[in-house]
Scaffold this motif. Structure first.
Motif, PDB file in Angstrom:
ATOM      1  N   GLU A  34       0.916  -1.492   0.002  1.00 31.69           N
ATOM      2  CA  GLU A  34      -0.191   0.069  -0.081  1.00 31.69           C
ATOM      3  C   GLU A  34       0.746   1.158   0.127  1.00 31.69           C
ATOM      4  O   GLU A  34       0.462   2.218  -0.400  1.00 31.69           O
ATOM      5  CB  GLU A  34      -0.787   0.155   1.318  1.00 31.69           C
ATOM      6  N   THR A  35       2.227   1.138   0.569  1.00 37.26           N
ATOM      7  CA  THR A  35       2.884   2.442   0.671  1.00 37.26           C
ATOM      8  C   THR A  35       4.062   2.519  -0.601  1.00 37.26           C
ATOM      9  O   THR A  35       4.588   3.485  -0.317  1.00 37.26           O
ATOM     10  CB  THR A  35       3.449   2.499   2.032  1.00 37.26           C
ATOM     11  N   GLU A  36       4.459   1.235  -1.103  1.00 35.86           N
ATOM     12  CA  GLU A  36       5.535   1.382  -1.742  1.00 35.86           C
ATOM     13  C   GLU A  36       5.690   0.085  -2.794  1.00 35.86           C
ATOM     14  O   GLU A  36       5.156  -0.806  -2.620  1.00 35.86           O
ATOM     15  CB  GLU A  36       6.885   1.519  -1.003  1.00 35.86           C
ATOM     16  N   TYR A  37       6.689   0.382  -3.840  1.00 37.01           N
ATOM     17  CA  TYR A  37       7.151  -0.583  -4.677  1.00 37.01           C
ATOM     18  C   TYR A  37       8.419  -1.086  -4.173  1.00 37.01           C
ATOM     19  O   TYR A  37       9.186  -0.286  -3.952  1.00 37.01           O
ATOM     20  CB  TYR A  37       7.038  -0.252  -6.118  1.00 37.01           C
ATOM     21  N   LYS A  38       8.722  -2.219  -4.164  1.00 38.21           N
ATOM     22  CA  LYS A  38      10.019  -2.799  -3.752  1.00 38.21           C
ATOM     23  C   LYS A  38      10.615  -3.565  -4.903  1.00 38.21           C
ATOM     24  O   LYS A  38      10.016  -4.451  -5.354  1.00 38.21           O
ATOM     25  CB  LYS A  38       9.855  -3.673  -2.496  1.00 38.21           C
ATOM     26  N   VAL A  39      11.876  -2.924  -5.233  1.00 36.97           N
ATOM     27  CA  VAL A  39      12.340  -3.907  -6.489  1.00 36.97           C
ATOM     28  C   VAL A  39      13.687  -4.265  -6.235  1.00 36.97           C
ATOM     29  O   VAL A  39      14.443  -3.713  -5.487  1.00 36.97           O
ATOM     30  CB  VAL A  39      12.420  -2.607  -7.712  1.00 36.97           C
ATOM     31  N   SER A  40      13.815  -5.724  -6.460  1.00 37.76           N
ATOM     32  CA  SER A  40      14.947  -6.340  -6.186  1.00 37.76           C
ATOM     33  C   SER A  40      15.502  -6.802  -7.503  1.00 37.76           C
ATOM     34  O   SER A  40      15.053  -7.326  -8.212  1.00 37.76           O
ATOM     35  CB  SER A  40      14.656  -7.393  -5.160  1.00 37.76           C
ATOM     36  N   ILE A  41      16.915  -6.472  -7.558  1.00 35.88           N
ATOM     37  CA  ILE A  41      17.546  -6.711  -8.812  1.00 35.88           C
ATOM     38  C   ILE A  41      19.014  -7.413  -8.608  1.00 35.88           C
ATOM     39  O   ILE A  41      19.626  -7.133  -7.413  1.00 35.88           O
ATOM     40  CB  ILE A  41      18.004  -5.593  -9.703  1.00 35.88           C
ATOM     41  N   SER A  42      19.179  -8.606  -9.073  1.00 38.40           N
ATOM     42  CA  SER A  42      20.423  -9.466  -8.899  1.00 38.40           C
ATOM     43  C   SER A  42      21.616  -8.817  -9.503  1.00 38.40           C
ATOM     44  O   SER A  42      21.564  -8.602 -10.897  1.00 38.40           O
ATOM     45  CB  SER A  42      20.120 -10.872  -9.458  1.00 38.40           C
ATOM     46  N   VAL A  43      22.424  -8.272  -8.694  1.00 34.70           N
ATOM     47  CA  VAL A  43      23.787  -7.754  -9.089  1.00 34.70           C
ATOM     48  C   VAL A  43      24.924  -8.578  -8.581  1.00 34.70           C
ATOM     49  O   VAL A  43      25.767  -7.691  -8.129  1.00 34.70           O
ATOM     50  CB  VAL A  43      23.691  -6.219  -9.090  1.00 34.70           C
ATOM     51  N   PRO A  44      25.257  -9.595  -9.036  1.00 36.30           N
ATOM     52  CA  PRO A  44      26.247 -10.575  -8.223  1.00 36.30           C
ATOM     53  C   PRO A  44      27.557  -9.738  -8.511  1.00 36.30           C
ATOM     54  O   PRO A  44      27.718  -9.675  -9.654  1.00 36.30           O
ATOM     55  CB  PRO A  44      26.243 -11.894  -8.543  1.00 36.30           C
ATOM     56  N   GLY A  45      28.613  -9.448  -7.309  1.00 34.10           N
ATOM     57  CA  GLY A  45      29.873  -9.055  -7.555  1.00 34.10           C
ATOM     58  C   GLY A  45      30.069  -7.648  -7.975  1.00 34.10           C
ATOM     59  O   GLY A  45      31.278  -7.124  -7.887  1.00 34.10           O
ATOM     60  N   GLU A  99      23.202  -5.033  -1.102  1.00 32.07           N
ATOM     61  CA  GLU A  99      23.663  -5.789  -0.114  1.00 32.07           C
ATOM     62  C   GLU A  99      23.645  -7.568  -0.891  1.00 32.07           C
ATOM     63  O   GLU A  99      22.505  -7.880  -1.228  1.00 32.07           O
ATOM     64  CB  GLU A  99      22.741  -5.845   1.114  1.00 32.07           C
ATOM     65  N   ASN A 100      24.553  -8.231  -0.470  1.00 30.49           N
ATOM     66  CA  ASN A 100      24.714  -9.600  -0.850  1.00 30.49           C
ATOM     67  C   ASN A 100      24.225  -9.810  -2.303  1.00 30.49           C
ATOM     68  O   ASN A 100      23.512 -10.883  -2.551  1.00 30.49           O
ATOM     69  CB  ASN A 100      23.945 -10.555   0.072  1.00 30.49           C
ATOM     70  N   GLY A 101      24.789  -9.038  -3.187  1.00 32.78           N
ATOM     71  CA  GLY A 101      24.406  -9.177  -4.527  1.00 32.78           C
ATOM     72  C   GLY A 101      23.336  -8.881  -4.929  1.00 32.78           C
ATOM     73  O   GLY A 101      22.845  -9.258  -6.060  1.00 32.78           O
ATOM     74  N   VAL A 102      22.569  -8.101  -4.157  1.00 37.99           N
ATOM     75  CA  VAL A 102      21.162  -7.669  -4.392  1.00 37.99           C
ATOM     76  C   VAL A 102      20.911  -6.106  -4.491  1.00 37.99           C
ATOM     77  O   VAL A 102      21.410  -5.681  -3.375  1.00 37.99           O
ATOM     78  CB  VAL A 102      19.928  -8.478  -3.593  1.00 37.99           C
ATOM     79  N   LEU A 103      20.675  -5.517  -5.462  1.00 41.21           N
ATOM     80  CA  LEU A 103      20.129  -4.067  -5.312  1.00 41.21           C
ATOM     81  C   LEU A 103      18.601  -4.062  -4.856  1.00 41.21           C
ATOM     82  O   LEU A 103      17.885  -4.643  -5.697  1.00 41.21           O
ATOM     83  CB  LEU A 103      20.532  -3.523  -6.767  1.00 41.21           C
ATOM     84  N   GLU A 104      18.444  -3.524  -3.975  1.00 44.86           N
ATOM     85  CA  GLU A 104      17.241  -3.163  -3.558  1.00 44.86           C
ATOM     86  C   GLU A 104      16.641  -1.887  -3.708  1.00 44.86           C
ATOM     87  O   GLU A 104      17.182  -0.741  -2.891  1.00 44.86           O
ATOM     88  CB  GLU A 104      16.750  -3.643  -2.065  1.00 44.86           C
ATOM     89  N   LEU A 105      15.587  -1.461  -4.183  1.00 50.39           N
ATOM     90  CA  LEU A 105      15.176  -0.140  -4.579  1.00 50.39           C
ATOM     91  C   LEU A 105      13.914  -0.043  -3.629  1.00 50.39           C
ATOM     92  O   LEU A 105      13.001  -0.803  -4.117  1.00 50.39           O
ATOM     93  CB  LEU A 105      15.065   0.428  -5.938  1.00 50.39           C
ATOM     94  N   LEU A 106      13.673   1.044  -3.167  1.00 53.05           N
ATOM     95  CA  LEU A 106      12.132   1.409  -2.453  1.00 53.05           C
ATOM     96  C   LEU A 106      11.600   2.615  -3.050  1.00 53.05           C
ATOM     97  O   LEU A 106      12.113   3.701  -3.055  1.00 53.05           O
ATOM     98  CB  LEU A 106      12.289   1.613  -0.981  1.00 53.05           C
ATOM     99  N   LEU A 107      10.478   2.403  -3.912  1.00 53.12           N
ATOM    100  CA  LEU A 107       9.821   3.497  -4.536  1.00 53.12           C
ATOM    101  C   LEU A 107       8.395   3.930  -3.723  1.00 53.12           C
ATOM    102  O   LEU A 107       7.473   3.083  -4.004  1.00 53.12           O
ATOM    103  CB  LEU A 107       9.493   3.169  -6.058  1.00 53.12           C
ATOM    104  N   PRO A 108       8.451   4.798  -3.153  1.00 52.61           N
ATOM    105  CA  PRO A 108       7.381   5.087  -2.444  1.00 52.61           C
ATOM    106  C   PRO A 108       6.202   5.809  -3.233  1.00 52.61           C
ATOM    107  O   PRO A 108       6.387   6.506  -4.140  1.00 52.61           O
ATOM    108  CB  PRO A 108       7.717   6.357  -1.371  1.00 52.61           C
ATOM    109  N   ILE A 109       4.963   5.268  -2.724  1.00 49.36           N
ATOM    110  CA  ILE A 109       3.592   5.554  -3.323  1.00 49.36           C
ATOM    111  C   ILE A 109       3.087   7.036  -2.881  1.00 49.36           C
ATOM    112  O   ILE A 109       2.866   7.047  -1.708  1.00 49.36           O
ATOM    113  CB  ILE A 109       2.595   4.728  -3.184  1.00 49.36           C
ATOM    114  N   ASP A 110       2.911   7.972  -3.662  1.00 53.70           N
ATOM    115  CA  ASP A 110       1.991   9.154  -3.320  1.00 53.70           C
ATOM    116  C   ASP A 110       0.691   9.041  -3.611  1.00 53.70           C
ATOM    117  O   ASP A 110       0.141   8.724  -4.446  1.00 53.70           O
ATOM    118  CB  ASP A 110       2.424  10.244  -4.534  1.00 53.70           C
ATOM    119  N   LYS A 111       0.026   8.725  -2.497  1.00 54.14           N
ATOM    120  CA  LYS A 111      -1.420   8.590  -2.297  1.00 54.14           C
ATOM    121  C   LYS A 111      -2.227   9.504  -3.019  1.00 54.14           C
ATOM    122  O   LYS A 111      -3.469   9.217  -3.620  1.00 54.14           O
ATOM    123  CB  LYS A 111      -1.904   8.421  -0.775  1.00 54.14           C
TER     124      LYS A 111
END
Length: 122
Positions: A34-45, A99-111
């Motif tokens: 309800e509050t955000e999109y969580k995008v996880s992208i594998s980026v090993p190394g 962290e640990n080969g994963v890029l995590e982006l949090l995209l907050p939602i504007d209600k």
């Protein structure tokens, strides 16, 4: 008797391909709450210093360029991946971490932007 010989050239060549696993299209996972999109992208190394992340005109662009040398090989690699940002995202408030080969982006939602309404046609 057969003796197996591994040519050093091909062994270093194998190492390059082992190192270059991340050159494939990165695995991406998107979750919406309800509050955000969580995008996880594998980026090993890759580290945060290797990645460049920017937004412009509703597009999120992730890129990296790496040029490494050691005693056995010289590795050069890069990628650019672009994603359309949903209209209800506050672009200026996007945050991320690697962290640990994963890029995590949090995209907050504007209600305010995410309100849905039916438009009547004349």
């Amino acid at each position: 008797m057969i003796t197996l010989f591994k040519d050093p050239f091909f062994q270093s060549f194998d190492n390059v391909f082992e190192t270059a696993k991340f050159l494939k299209t990165p695995e991406t996972k998107v979750e919406k709450t309800e509050t955000e999109y969580k995008v996880s992208i594998s980026v090993p190394g890759l580290t945060k210093d290797d990645l460049k992340i920017m937004t412009k005109e509703g597009v999120l662009r992730i890129s990296f360029e790496k040029d490494e040398k050691d005693k056995t090989h010289h590795f050069i690699g890069s990628f650019i991946k672009s994603y359309n940002i949903p209209d209800d995202v506050k672009e200026k408030d996007i945050v991320g971490k690697v962290e640990n080969g994963v890029l995590e982006l949090l995209l907050p939602i504007d209600k305010k932007k995410s309100l849905e309404r039916l438009i009547s046609l004349n």
